[in-house]
Design a protein around this motif. Structure first.
Motif, PDB file in Angstrom:
ATOM      1  N   ALA A 135       6.410  60.766 -78.448  1.00 13.92           N
ATOM      2  CA  ALA A 135       6.418  59.300 -78.471  1.00 13.92           C
ATOM      3  C   ALA A 135       5.804  58.719 -77.204  1.00 13.92           C
ATOM      4  CB  ALA A 135       7.850  58.797 -78.629  1.00 13.92           C
ATOM      5  N   ASP A 136       5.396  57.462 -77.289  1.00  8.99           N
ATOM      6  CA  ASP A 136       4.891  56.743 -76.124  1.00  8.99           C
ATOM      7  C   ASP A 136       6.026  56.259 -75.240  1.00  8.99           C
ATOM      8  OD1 ASP A 136       1.957  56.544 -76.887  1.00  8.99           O
ATOM      9  OD2 ASP A 136       2.900  55.632 -78.635  1.00  8.99           O
ATOM     10  N   ARG A 137       7.194  56.051 -75.878  1.00 11.67           N
ATOM     11  CA  ARG A 137       8.342  55.524 -75.149  1.00 11.67           C
ATOM     12  C   ARG A 137       9.604  56.110 -75.761  1.00 11.67           C
ATOM     13  NH1 ARG A 137      10.413  49.872 -75.633  1.00 11.67           N
ATOM     14  NH2 ARG A 137       8.614  49.575 -77.023  1.00 11.67           N
ATOM     15  N   ILE A 138      10.563  56.420 -74.922  1.00 10.01           N
ATOM     16  CA  ILE A 138      11.839  56.966 -75.373  1.00 10.01           C
ATOM     17  C   ILE A 138      12.942  55.997 -74.975  1.00 10.01           C
ATOM     18  CG2 ILE A 138      13.454  58.892 -75.270  1.00 10.01           C
ATOM     19  CD1 ILE A 138      11.061  60.635 -74.401  1.00 10.01           C
ATOM     20  N   VAL A 139      13.753  55.627 -75.958  1.00  9.99           N
ATOM     21  CA  VAL A 139      14.849  54.686 -75.745  1.00  9.99           C
ATOM     22  C   VAL A 139      16.160  55.401 -76.025  1.00  9.99           C
ATOM     23  CG1 VAL A 139      15.942  52.565 -76.589  1.00  9.99           C
ATOM     24  CG2 VAL A 139      13.451  52.664 -76.305  1.00  9.99           C
TER      25      VAL A 139
ATOM     26  N   MET B 136       1.538  64.228 -87.948  1.00 12.10           N
ATOM     27  CA  MET B 136       1.086  63.248 -88.934  1.00 12.10           C
ATOM     28  C   MET B 136       1.579  61.848 -88.591  1.00 12.10           C
ATOM     29  SD  MET B 136       1.609  65.413 -92.436  1.00 12.10           S
ATOM     30  CE  MET B 136       0.648  66.899 -92.734  1.00 12.10           C
ATOM     31  N   LEU B 137       2.837  61.741 -88.181  1.00 14.20           N
ATOM     32  CA  LEU B 137       3.367  60.439 -87.777  1.00 14.20           C
ATOM     33  C   LEU B 137       2.607  59.902 -86.566  1.00 14.20           C
ATOM     34  CD1 LEU B 137       7.218  61.050 -88.095  1.00 14.20           C
ATOM     35  CD2 LEU B 137       5.811  59.588 -89.557  1.00 14.20           C
ATOM     36  N   ARG B 138       2.340  60.805 -85.619  1.00 15.96           N
ATOM     37  CA  ARG B 138       1.609  60.409 -84.422  1.00 15.96           C
ATOM     38  C   ARG B 138       0.206  59.909 -84.788  1.00 15.96           C
ATOM     39  NH1 ARG B 138       2.524  58.606 -79.487  1.00 15.96           N
ATOM     40  NH2 ARG B 138       0.898  57.158 -80.155  1.00 15.96           N
ATOM     41  N   ALA B 139      -0.440  60.601 -85.722  1.00 16.74           N
ATOM     42  CA  ALA B 139      -1.794  60.210 -86.123  1.00 16.74           C
ATOM     43  C   ALA B 139      -1.799  58.842 -86.789  1.00 16.74           C
ATOM     44  CB  ALA B 139      -2.375  61.271 -87.055  1.00 16.74           C
ATOM     45  N   ARG B 140      -0.771  58.577 -87.609  1.00 17.22           N
ATOM     46  CA  ARG B 140      -0.715  57.265 -88.284  1.00 17.22           C
ATOM     47  C   ARG B 140      -0.526  56.149 -87.271  1.00 17.22           C
ATOM     48  NH1 ARG B 140      -2.131  53.568 -89.855  1.00 17.22           N
ATOM     49  NH2 ARG B 140      -1.433  52.176 -91.520  1.00 17.22           N
TER      50      ARG B 140
END
Length: 245
Positions: free
Chosen positions: A216-220, A192-196
């Protein structure tokens, strides 16, 4: 500081430090953090306990002021804003999702979701329509009038997500949102978070689970309040493999 930044940058931290205490007893929770999060981008923040993850989220959401540095949300420098303006910005542009849900037990699901809108002056009918749409988006259109105690943990977290996205908020900040959920429900919450975010919001996900960070698209990676490494999705496996060093 004044000025505006690239409109695609929803959140920017510029040289942010957060220090508690003074002198020999002072503790630096964040030290010179620079971070940008763009629209349509989900950034996962990882690190050991005490590395500064939750402090970063709190500062990014305007819940506390950094000791030094700048926080910029949708081009607006928070240092230029009054407390009332920052509170208004949080209601209109920011959505928080916490591990313990933070729902008000005496309010129904739709009342929990619409409360930020009503505090911001929306008419009750308009707020309820937006709340109904937000709950439908997380599969809870049949739970509008249920109280938190009548919902499962997963359903409560979905209400919390609906509250975070209602009104088209542009920045979603999630602090270990799956920590109190079983693995199946947790995966659903992450989707759901990804869809938003895919719909145009920007998001930060604080997590200690490598498999969750992989959405995620990026990991920090944070260590002792500093960003020590990061990778985009195509390099995530290598970063996660090295993150335990």
């Amino acid at each position: 500081m004044t000025g505006r930044l690239d409109a695609a940058v929803v959140l920017q931290l510029i040289g942010v430090t957060q220090q508690y205490g003074n002198g020999a007893t002072s503790v630096s929770a964040l030290s010179g953090v620079d971070l940008q999060v763009h629209e349509g981008e989900l950034v996962a923040i990882m690190g050991a306990s005490g590395s500064g993850k939750s402090t970063l989220l709190s500062v990014a959401g305007g819940l506390q002021q950094p000791t030094t540095g700048e926080v910029v949300i949708e081009g607006s420098f928070l240092s230029d804003q009054s407390p009332a303006q920052i509170a208004q910005l949080r209601r209109r542009s920011l959505g928080f999702v916490f591990q313990d849900f933070n729902l008000i037990p005496t309010l129904t699901a739709i009342e929990n979701v619409t409360l930020p809108l009503e505090l911001d002056g929306f008419r009750s009918r308009v707020a309820r329509r937006a709340g109904r749409d937000a709950l439908a988006s997380v599969g809870l259109e049949d739970k509008l009038d249920a109280y938190p105690d009548d919902l499962s943990g997963g359903q409560q977290q979905r209400v919390a997500i609906a509250r975070a996205v209602v009104g088209g908020r542009r920045l979603i900040l999630a602090d270990e949102p799956t920590g109190a959920l079983d693995s199946v429900t947790g995966e659903m919450v992450l989707r759901m978070l990804r869809a938003r975010v895919d719909a145009g919001a920007a998001g930060i996900l604080v997590t200690h689970e490598a498999r969750h960070a992989a959405v995620a698209d990026r990991i920090v990676f944070l260590r002792d309040g500093r960003i020590v490494d990061e990778s985009r999705r195509d390099g995530a496996e290598a970063l996660l493999a090295g993150g335990s060093r």
